[in-house]
Design a protein around this motif. Structure first.
Motif, PDB file in Angstrom:
ATOM      1  N   ALA A 225       0.962  -1.253   0.045  1.00 52.75           N
ATOM      2  CA  ALA A 225      -0.193  -0.004   0.038  1.00 52.75           C
ATOM      3  C   ALA A 225       0.913   1.181  -0.112  1.00 52.75           C
ATOM      4  CB  ALA A 225      -0.999  -0.052   1.328  1.00 52.75           C
ATOM      5  N   ALA A 226       2.080   1.089   0.932  1.00 60.30           N
ATOM      6  CA  ALA A 226       2.853   2.425   0.856  1.00 60.30           C
ATOM      7  C   ALA A 226       3.399   2.765  -0.643  1.00 60.30           C
ATOM      8  CB  ALA A 226       3.858   2.248   1.849  1.00 60.30           C
ATOM      9  N   LEU A 227       4.041   1.447  -1.240  1.00 62.81           N
ATOM     10  CA  LEU A 227       4.366   1.454  -2.518  1.00 62.81           C
ATOM     11  C   LEU A 227       3.519   2.176  -3.812  1.00 62.81           C
ATOM     12  CD1 LEU A 227       6.626  -1.548  -2.538  1.00 62.81           C
ATOM     13  CD2 LEU A 227       7.279   0.753  -1.924  1.00 62.81           C
ATOM     14  N   ALA A 228       2.194   1.711  -3.407  1.00 63.25           N
ATOM     15  CA  ALA A 228       1.274   2.262  -4.499  1.00 63.25           C
ATOM     16  C   ALA A 228       1.099   3.794  -4.341  1.00 63.25           C
ATOM     17  CB  ALA A 228       0.071   1.521  -4.283  1.00 63.25           C
ATOM     18  N   GLU A 229       1.146   4.070  -2.835  1.00 67.15           N
ATOM     19  CA  GLU A 229       0.944   5.637  -2.791  1.00 67.15           C
ATOM     20  C   GLU A 229       2.226   6.471  -3.237  1.00 67.15           C
ATOM     21  OE1 GLU A 229      -0.129   6.352   1.477  1.00 67.15           O
ATOM     22  OE2 GLU A 229      -2.259   5.309   1.175  1.00 67.15           O
ATOM     23  N   ALA A 230       3.393   5.815  -2.969  1.00 68.41           N
ATOM     24  CA  ALA A 230       4.670   6.332  -3.624  1.00 68.41           C
ATOM     25  C   ALA A 230       4.517   6.734  -5.038  1.00 68.41           C
ATOM     26  CB  ALA A 230       5.832   5.711  -3.160  1.00 68.41           C
ATOM     27  N   ALA A 231       3.912   5.746  -5.733  1.00 67.48           N
ATOM     28  CA  ALA A 231       3.755   5.693  -7.036  1.00 67.48           C
ATOM     29  C   ALA A 231       2.924   6.987  -7.391  1.00 67.48           C
ATOM     30  CB  ALA A 231       3.378   4.529  -7.857  1.00 67.48           C
ATOM     31  N   PHE A 232       1.827   7.177  -6.770  1.00 62.23           N
ATOM     32  CA  PHE A 232       0.758   8.358  -6.974  1.00 62.23           C
ATOM     33  C   PHE A 232       1.508   9.415  -6.504  1.00 62.23           C
ATOM     34  CE2 PHE A 232      -2.427  10.842  -5.006  1.00 62.23           C
ATOM     35  CZ  PHE A 232      -3.459  11.176  -5.978  1.00 62.23           C
ATOM     36  N   LEU A 233       2.145   9.681  -5.519  1.00 60.11           N
ATOM     37  CA  LEU A 233       2.785  10.932  -5.194  1.00 60.11           C
ATOM     38  C   LEU A 233       3.730  11.228  -6.151  1.00 60.11           C
ATOM     39  CD1 LEU A 233       3.666  10.771  -1.334  1.00 60.11           C
ATOM     40  CD2 LEU A 233       1.571  11.656  -2.777  1.00 60.11           C
ATOM     41  N   ILE A 234       4.661  10.354  -6.782  1.00 59.77           N
ATOM     42  CA  ILE A 234       5.507  10.507  -8.001  1.00 59.77           C
ATOM     43  C   ILE A 234       4.516  11.226  -9.166  1.00 59.77           C
ATOM     44  CG2 ILE A 234       6.727   9.596  -9.808  1.00 59.77           C
ATOM     45  CD1 ILE A 234       8.053   7.597  -7.672  1.00 59.77           C
ATOM     46  N   GLY A 235       3.540  10.781  -9.373  1.00 63.99           N
ATOM     47  CA  GLY A 235       2.577  11.129 -10.546  1.00 63.99           C
ATOM     48  C   GLY A 235       2.072  12.593  -9.941  1.00 63.99           C
ATOM     49  N   LEU A 236       2.007  12.936  -8.859  1.00 58.43           N
ATOM     50  CA  LEU A 236       1.813  14.261  -8.471  1.00 58.43           C
ATOM     51  C   LEU A 236       2.794  14.965  -8.547  1.00 58.43           C
ATOM     52  CD1 LEU A 236      -0.395  13.905  -5.147  1.00 58.43           C
ATOM     53  CD2 LEU A 236      -1.216  14.099  -7.696  1.00 58.43           C
ATOM     54  N   GLU A 237       4.106  14.804  -8.320  1.00 62.96           N
ATOM     55  CA  GLU A 237       5.405  15.626  -8.610  1.00 62.96           C
ATOM     56  C   GLU A 237       5.491  15.941 -10.010  1.00 62.96           C
ATOM     57  OE1 GLU A 237       8.509  14.436  -5.121  1.00 62.96           O
ATOM     58  OE2 GLU A 237       8.595  13.590  -6.846  1.00 62.96           O
ATOM     59  N   ARG A 238       5.124  14.883 -10.812  1.00 61.13           N
ATOM     60  CA  ARG A 238       5.508  15.029 -12.339  1.00 61.13           C
ATOM     61  C   ARG A 238       4.187  16.231 -12.759  1.00 61.13           C
ATOM     62  NH1 ARG A 238       2.842  12.121 -15.435  1.00 61.13           N
ATOM     63  NH2 ARG A 238       2.500  10.410 -14.176  1.00 61.13           N
ATOM     64  N   ASN A 239       3.173  16.088 -12.149  1.00 59.69           N
ATOM     65  CA  ASN A 239       1.895  17.172 -12.544  1.00 59.69           C
ATOM     66  C   ASN A 239       1.793  18.205 -11.536  1.00 59.69           C
ATOM     67  OD1 ASN A 239       0.338  15.969 -14.819  1.00 59.69           O
ATOM     68  ND2 ASN A 239       0.804  14.073 -13.422  1.00 59.69           N
ATOM     69  N   SER A 240       3.004  18.424 -10.931  1.00 56.76           N
ATOM     70  CA  SER A 240       2.809  19.521 -10.002  1.00 56.76           C
ATOM     71  C   SER A 240       2.712  21.131 -10.506  1.00 56.76           C
ATOM     72  CB  SER A 240       4.303  19.637  -9.176  1.00 56.76           C
ATOM     73  OG  SER A 240       5.371  19.932  -9.778  1.00 56.76           O
ATOM     74  N   ASP A 241       2.469  21.066 -11.733  1.00 63.55           N
ATOM     75  CA  ASP A 241       2.137  22.312 -12.366  1.00 63.55           C
ATOM     76  C   ASP A 241       0.540  22.684 -12.294  1.00 63.55           C
ATOM     77  OD1 ASP A 241       2.173  20.149 -14.253  1.00 63.55           O
ATOM     78  OD2 ASP A 241       1.910  21.458 -16.012  1.00 63.55           O
ATOM     79  N   VAL A 242      -0.118  21.542 -11.963  1.00 66.50           N
ATOM     80  CA  VAL A 242      -1.403  21.552 -11.897  1.00 66.50           C
ATOM     81  C   VAL A 242      -1.837  21.181 -10.372  1.00 66.50           C
ATOM     82  CG1 VAL A 242      -2.073  21.296 -14.428  1.00 66.50           C
ATOM     83  CG2 VAL A 242      -1.852  19.361 -13.179  1.00 66.50           C
ATOM     84  N   VAL A 243      -0.895  20.615  -9.630  1.00 63.77           N
ATOM     85  CA  VAL A 243      -1.296  20.288  -8.394  1.00 63.77           C
ATOM     86  C   VAL A 243      -0.475  20.987  -7.337  1.00 63.77           C
ATOM     87  CG1 VAL A 243      -1.411  18.360  -6.552  1.00 63.77           C
ATOM     88  CG2 VAL A 243      -1.852  17.945  -9.023  1.00 63.77           C
ATOM     89  N   GLU A 244      -1.023  21.728  -6.279  1.00 62.89           N
ATOM     90  CA  GLU A 244      -0.296  22.694  -5.795  1.00 62.89           C
ATOM     91  C   GLU A 244      -0.109  21.983  -4.351  1.00 62.89           C
ATOM     92  OE1 GLU A 244       1.200  26.735  -4.539  1.00 62.89           O
ATOM     93  OE2 GLU A 244       0.415  25.766  -6.477  1.00 62.89           O
ATOM     94  N   MET A 245      -0.953  21.039  -3.685  1.00 66.97           N
ATOM     95  CA  MET A 245      -0.521  20.660  -2.624  1.00 66.97           C
ATOM     96  C   MET A 245      -1.214  19.095  -2.531  1.00 66.97           C
ATOM     97  SD  MET A 245      -2.283  24.076  -0.683  1.00 66.97           S
ATOM     98  CE  MET A 245      -1.413  23.906   0.974  1.00 66.97           C
ATOM     99  N   ALA A 246      -0.553  18.292  -1.414  1.00 68.78           N
ATOM    100  CA  ALA A 246      -1.085  16.884  -1.237  1.00 68.78           C
ATOM    101  C   ALA A 246      -0.805  16.464   0.181  1.00 68.78           C
ATOM    102  CB  ALA A 246      -0.514  16.175  -2.282  1.00 68.78           C
ATOM    103  N   SER A 247      -1.832  15.702   0.542  1.00 72.48           N
ATOM    104  CA  SER A 247      -1.599  15.056   1.956  1.00 72.48           C
ATOM    105  C   SER A 247      -2.553  13.810   2.071  1.00 72.48           C
ATOM    106  CB  SER A 247      -2.115  16.114   2.951  1.00 72.48           C
ATOM    107  OG  SER A 247      -3.341  16.318   2.916  1.00 72.48           O
TER     108      SER A 247
END
Length: 703
Positions: free
Chosen positions: A479-501
């Motif tokens: 589950a932690a690894l799946a969330e890590a992959a999701f966060l990498i996707g957010l980093e990559r799309n950080s031009d449209v995502v400002e914050m995450a928790s």
């Protein structure tokens, strides 16, 4: 810290940090041995192709769920300290308070004689026995005790502040003790004595107790052997040793601080709404002296809170953590009720007043209340979230516009977050950010969630993300690894995502209402779940610069990655660190070109700063991966020594941590030999690995 503020004088040391994480969705119970893949990761570490990640990209979302605050982060040891949890009608239930003695020696109940207008309930003890009469009290006396939240953790040598209000119809000799759960082991005690006149009126008493021994399952008790009637109210026991001296449990607060959160969203989602509006979080009833706070029933999650952890305390916690507060306001909706737009004005004013409490000067009506609580300087409240996932409700959009207009009129610089999705935002229905909630049993597949989002404003705040389903368990490695992959996707799309928790953040192991959670605790222990340790790989991403990466691997789509540069906060010399995180099959930066301003900014950024590179790759599968890494665009060589690797993995993808094995799944660091721009590295199945590559020093960093 903004890009221009990162510009500094020439640095003498150059570092490169590479993090490689591997993820595979096949959830086999054990790794398949003997199988491996070979892949190629290329990282463009040149600064001219970088894009800045938002300064507040990764933070935390606190909700009062699972006794996260009451009996958790808030260090108050007494449960139901004001005797209000049983409701306004008396006599009432005093749970978890219990009686010492039987009905022949003492009668305990509640009445409405408290000196506090908002907290009218007080405890009444009528002691029938006496040490000098035929109806003698039992040895040790009679009275009441409070076990706290599944036992109080009392530590040897630690000091605890006791505060209480007392009234009596007779002379008093009342012993206040910290004892073991059965009352036999005495840890500390203080006796209150006084004549009949001494306590004829309500009197506040404060004193300290220093424990002589350790006991993780203790209680607070009041005992007497003197007949008469004694009233008690607003009983508190707080350890003096709290985080920053502000009342937060130290060990749990340090767990948060170690994540370097850039924002703190509070007080929750459903908790802010309530199942019914009468039980919603009302900020104005949670400020001022704690004795005067009425408390409320957290009907969303089924327990009482005295509101010691109130609006002021949340703002203080954010300040202590160096995080920006993000306030979720009640917008007139609960899970079962809704205030119409025609009658919403009073709730709108209440929220504007709350912003004044946080941001107003010490002489403003509500700013003066904050100042009286010991914080004359305003808090930096820059984000207000209107409601909690309520866009579907009948009056939300109309009410939202009322809140938006009133807040912007009084505080135009405050960023307002909408609960509606991006498609509803328009000039007639504006928002600075829009909230996104996502949970899935296949979070790995959501790495591309924002790939096709239009690149124009507003941006998203992904304030609640979580893996759900059987494989999530109580917090598994996979589950932690799946969330890590999701966060990498957010980093990559950080031009449209400002914050995450992520959410939920905490769970008291005695009251698990939701799983998985990041941090598990009881009265004296705690541990981080694998997803807590995973967040450590992202705690330096906020404010960093993202770099292009590509992965090539045949018949294996379980790798994700990205790359960043950042300033190392642990080094006094200013320099730049480049973190590389790649994600397979997805284009980096959505083919956007840098503006003239961005190019100039990057040139200034690189002018005098040293560079450190962080490279990450994730293998989410049951195969090992032999990965050939090529880092291009470096101006300096990589040192042969001084590099390291850090791995988050375990023998089984469904492994979890526990009180018995708190670090069964936790990062392990070791030296990395022969590091260089082109190198071959092996990634374990189901693992998140970071490689920190130390570069040769240079006088200047170049693009």
């Amino acid at each position: 810290m903004g890009v221009q503020r990162q510009i500094a004088r020439a640095a003498s040391l150059l570092h490169a940090l590479a993090v490689v994480c591997a993820l595979c969705w096949a959830l086999s119970a054990r790794f398949v041995q003997g199988q491996s893949q070979t892949g190629q990761l290329t990282v463009d570490a040149s600064l001219q192709n970088a894009r800045k990640i938002p300064d507040k990209m990764f933070g935390i979302f606190f909700e009062e769920i699972n006794h996260a605050g009451a009996g958790g982060l808030w260090a108050e040891l007494v449960s139901n300290r004001g005797f209000e949890a049983g409701g306004p009608n008396t006599p009432s239930n005093i749970d978890p308070w219990l009686i010492i003695g039987d009905e022949s020696s003492i009668i305990v109940g509640t009445d409405r004689t408290s000196c506090f207008a908002h907290n009218p309930i007080a405890l009444r003890m009528e002691v029938l026995c006496d040490s000098k009469r035929t109806n003698a009290c039992p040895s040790g006396g009679v009275g009441v005790y409070n076990p706290g939240y599944w036992g109080m953790n009392i530590e040897k040598g630690k000091v605890y502040k006791v505060s209480m209000h007392i009234r009596s119809s007779d002379a008093v000799s009342l012993t206040v003790s910290l004892t073991s759960s059965d009352g036999r082991q005495k840890l500390a005690a203080h006796t209150i004595t006084g004549s009949k006149k001494s306590f004829a009126k309500w009197t506040k008493i404060e004193f300290s107790l220093k424990s002589r021994q350790n006991n993780t399952n203790s209680r607070l008790q009041f005992t007497t052997s003197k007949s008469g009637v004694i009233w008690l109210d607003q009983v508190s026991v707080m350890p003096l040793d709290t985080y920053m001296g502000h009342g937060f449990r130290k060990d749990l607060s340090l767990m948060l601080a170690n994540l370097k959160p850039q924002f703190l969203k509070f007080p929750g989602g459903n908790y802010a709404m309530g199942n019914h509006l009468r039980n919603a979080f009302r900020w104005s009833e949670t400020v001022g002296p704690w004795e005067e706070r009425p408390g409320h029933f957290n009907d969303a999650w089924g327990y009482w809170t005295d509101d010691g952890l109130g609006f002021f305390e949340f703002l203080q916690l954010a300040e202590d953590l160096g995080a920006s507060p993000v306030w979720v306001v009640n917008d007139g909706a609960s899970l079962n009720e809704e205030v119409s737009t025609a009658t919403i004005a009073s709730l709108v004013k209440d929220v504007v007043d709350g912003i004044e409490f946080a941001r107003g000067g010490p002489k403003t009506p509500w700013g003066s209340v904050r100042a009286a609580m010991g914080h004359p300087e305003p808090f930096k409240l820059d984000y207000v979230s209107i409601g909690n996932q309520e866009c579907w409700m009948l009056y939300y959009r109309g009410n939202y516009q009322k809140f938006y207009s009133a807040i912007k009129a009084a505080y135009p610089e405050v960023n307002i977050i909408s609960s509606c999705d991006r498609s509803t935002i328009s000039p007639s229905n504006p928002a600075d950010l829009y909230d996104v909630y996502t949970s899935s049993s296949n979070m790995f597949s959501r790495t591309s969630m924002f790939d096709n989002t239009p690149r124009s404003a507003p941006k998203a705040i992904v304030s609640e993300y979580a893996v759900t389903g059987n494989d999530a368990g109580k917090g598994t490695l996979v589950a932690a690894l799946a969330e890590a992959a999701f966060l990498i996707g957010l980093e990559r799309n950080s031009d449209v995502v400002e914050m995450a928790s992520c959410a939920p953040l905490f769970v008291n192991d005695n009251d698990r209402r939701w799983s998985p959670d990041a941090i598990v605790f009881n009265s004296w222990q705690h541990y981080g779940c694998p997803n807590y340790w995973m967040l450590h790989f992202f705690k330096d991403s906020s404010g960093a610069a993202l770099h292009p990466t590509t992965i090539q691997i045949s018949d294996y789509d379980q790798l994700v990655a990205s790359a960043i540069t950042l300033q190392n906060a642990t080094d006094r010399s200013p320099y730049l660190r480049i973190k590389v995180i790649a994600i397979v099959q997805f284009p980096c930066f959505n083919n956007q070109k840098s503006s003239k301003y961005e190019i100039k900014e990057k040139q200034e950024w690189a002018r005098t700063l040293a560079i450190e590179i962080l490279l990450q790759v994730v293998n989410f599968g049951n195969r090992a991966v032999d990965l050939n890494i090529s880092v291009v665009g470096l101006a300096n060589g990589i040192k042969m020594s001084g590099s390291k690797q850090t791995v988050l993995t375990s023998s089984n993808p469904l492994d979890e941590n526990s009180f018995e094995q708190p670090e069964k799944v936790a990062p392990v660091s070791s030296p990395l030999a022969n590091a260089k721009p082109q190198m071959g590295l092996s990634l374990r199945p189901y693992s998140l690995t970071s490689f920190d590559l130390l570069l040769e020093a240079s006088k200047h960093a170049s693009i």
